[in-house]
Scaffold this active site. Structure first.
Site, mmCIF file in Angstrom:
data_model
loop_
_atom_site.group_PDB
_atom_site.id
_atom_site.type_symbol
_atom_site.label_atom_id
_atom_site.label_comp_id
_atom_site.label_asym_id
_atom_site.label_seq_id
_atom_site.Cartn_x
_atom_site.Cartn_y
_atom_site.Cartn_z
ATOM 1 N N LYS A 26 -4.792 -0.611 15.847
ATOM 2 C CA LYS A 26 -5.549 0.111 14.831
ATOM 3 C C LYS A 26 -6.687 0.941 15.439
ATOM 4 C CE LYS A 26 -3.005 -1.002 11.397
ATOM 5 N NZ LYS A 26 -2.168 0.036 10.752
ATOM 6 N N TYR B 15 -2.904 -6.348 16.952
ATOM 7 C CA TYR B 15 -3.169 -5.577 15.735
ATOM 8 C C TYR B 15 -4.453 -4.767 15.876
ATOM 9 C CZ TYR B 15 -3.720 -4.543 10.764
ATOM 10 O OH TYR B 15 -3.867 -3.893 9.553
ATOM 11 N N ILE C 79 0.822 -1.206 0.000
ATOM 12 C CA ILE C 79 0.000 0.000 0.000
ATOM 13 C C ILE C 79 0.857 1.258 0.000
ATOM 14 C CG2 ILE C 79 -1.661 1.334 1.364
ATOM 15 C CD1 ILE C 79 -2.875 -1.343 2.255
ATOM 16 N N ASP D 53 13.585 3.768 11.234
ATOM 17 C CA ASP D 53 12.672 2.963 12.037
ATOM 18 C C ASP D 53 11.705 3.922 12.720
ATOM 19 O OD1 ASP D 53 11.371 1.457 13.992
ATOM 20 O OD2 ASP D 53 13.144 0.286 14.499
ATOM 21 N N LYS E 217 3.519 13.583 15.115
ATOM 22 C CA LYS E 217 4.131 14.649 15.917
ATOM 23 C C LYS E 217 5.105 15.483 15.098
ATOM 24 C CE LYS E 217 7.356 15.300 19.792
ATOM 25 N NZ LYS E 217 8.086 14.628 20.890
ATOM 26 N N THR F 101 -1.592 -7.425 -1.481
ATOM 27 C CA THR F 101 -0.184 -7.068 -1.386
ATOM 28 C C THR F 101 0.635 -8.356 -1.373
ATOM 29 O OG1 THR F 101 -0.259 -7.100 1.024
ATOM 30 C CG2 THR F 101 -0.778 -5.003 -0.067
#
Length: 273
Positions: free
Chosen positions: A157, A153, A17, A64, A120, A188
């Protein structure tokens, strides 16, 4: 070379994506800063070559996103090399369904902490520039409803959804919109291993728990659009959110797998989705 629409920083852009978003925004006229982990340099180079062939400027910024100093450095380098920052999209990653403490820590670190750091430092730069901007996060259909045997996960999310709404409230005064997209099943490289020869999802391989597999299949059977989505389907949504036309949308969570009715508010953030 045509005049740039602005500068976009795309995390997780080596493949899937993120790659689709980077290429779409380049076609839309943005110069693009590409980010992924350092071990994906070869894939990033390939994406950069494609973007250069479209006549756009591009730079590669390995980092990272869980490391504060690396995220700040990534944003600073994008500004130095391309001249500013107008759009920042933040990708995440999927995790195995087995919820060990290690998988919990890693998933929350990348998907929640990483998103926070990217929001941020993108916001700090956009505020300093004084010309507004677009911050776009990657949630998931799992950010709208709980998925069994995938608690790290799902929690990460849901965190993106809350972070996006809070940031939208805080940053609206600066002309910065903050939205998130929520993909369902997208074809993907990661998803390809779960498809059978006909291109349908192999639930035996995708979900190894029988009760969870039955539950997920019952959901999938009720999805009106039966085919697997493509990265370009997500990129088209991001393209709109990154555009000037999307200036009156903020704090929106945009599901792209319609398991239940949904609406998208275009109200300056009065009602956040």
């Amino acid at each position: 070379m045509s005049i740039s629409k602005g500068i976009a920083l795309i995390t997780g852009s080596a493949q899937g994506i993120g790659r689709g978003i980077a290429l779409r925004l380049a076609r839309d006229g943005f110069n693009v800063a590409l980010n992924d982990l350092p071990n994906k340099d070869a894939k990033l180079e390939a994406v950069a070559t494609e973007i250069e062939s479209l006549g756009r400027q591009v730079c590669i910024l390995p980092a990272d996103v869980t490391v504060d100093k690396q995220v700040k450095g990534m944003v600073d380098d994008a500004v130095t090399k391309l001249g500013g920052l107008d759009v920042s999209t933040i990708d995440g990653f999927s995790c195995p369904p087995l919820a060990t403490v290690e998988s919990w820590d890693r998933t929350l670190s990348v998907n929640a902490r990483g998103a926070y750091l990217c929001y941020k430092y993108a916001a700090i730069q956009m505020i300093e520039q004084g010309r507004g901007g677009r911050i776009i996060g990657a949630s998931s259909i799992a950010g709208k409803m709980g998925f069994a045997h995938n608690s790290p996960y799902t929690a990460s999310k849901f965190a993106i959804r809350g972070l996006t709404q809070a940031a939208a409230v805080e940053l609206g005064q600066y002309g910065i919109t903050v939205n998130a997209y929520a993909p369902g099943a997208i074809q993907t490289d990661m998803m390809k291993i779960t498809l059978d020869e006909s291109g349908n999802v192999n639930y035996e391989q995708l979900i190894d728990n029988a009760s969870s597999r039955k539950w997920f299949m019952s959901l999938a059977e009720n999805v009106p659009i039966k085919h697997i989505g493509q990265p370009e389907d997500i990129a088209s949504i991001v393209s709109y959110l990154a555009s000037k036309e999307a200036h009156f949308m903020t704090g929106q969570f945009m599901p792209l797998l319609r398991l239940s009715p949904a609406h998208i508010s275009v109200d300056g953030g009065m009602r956040m989705g």
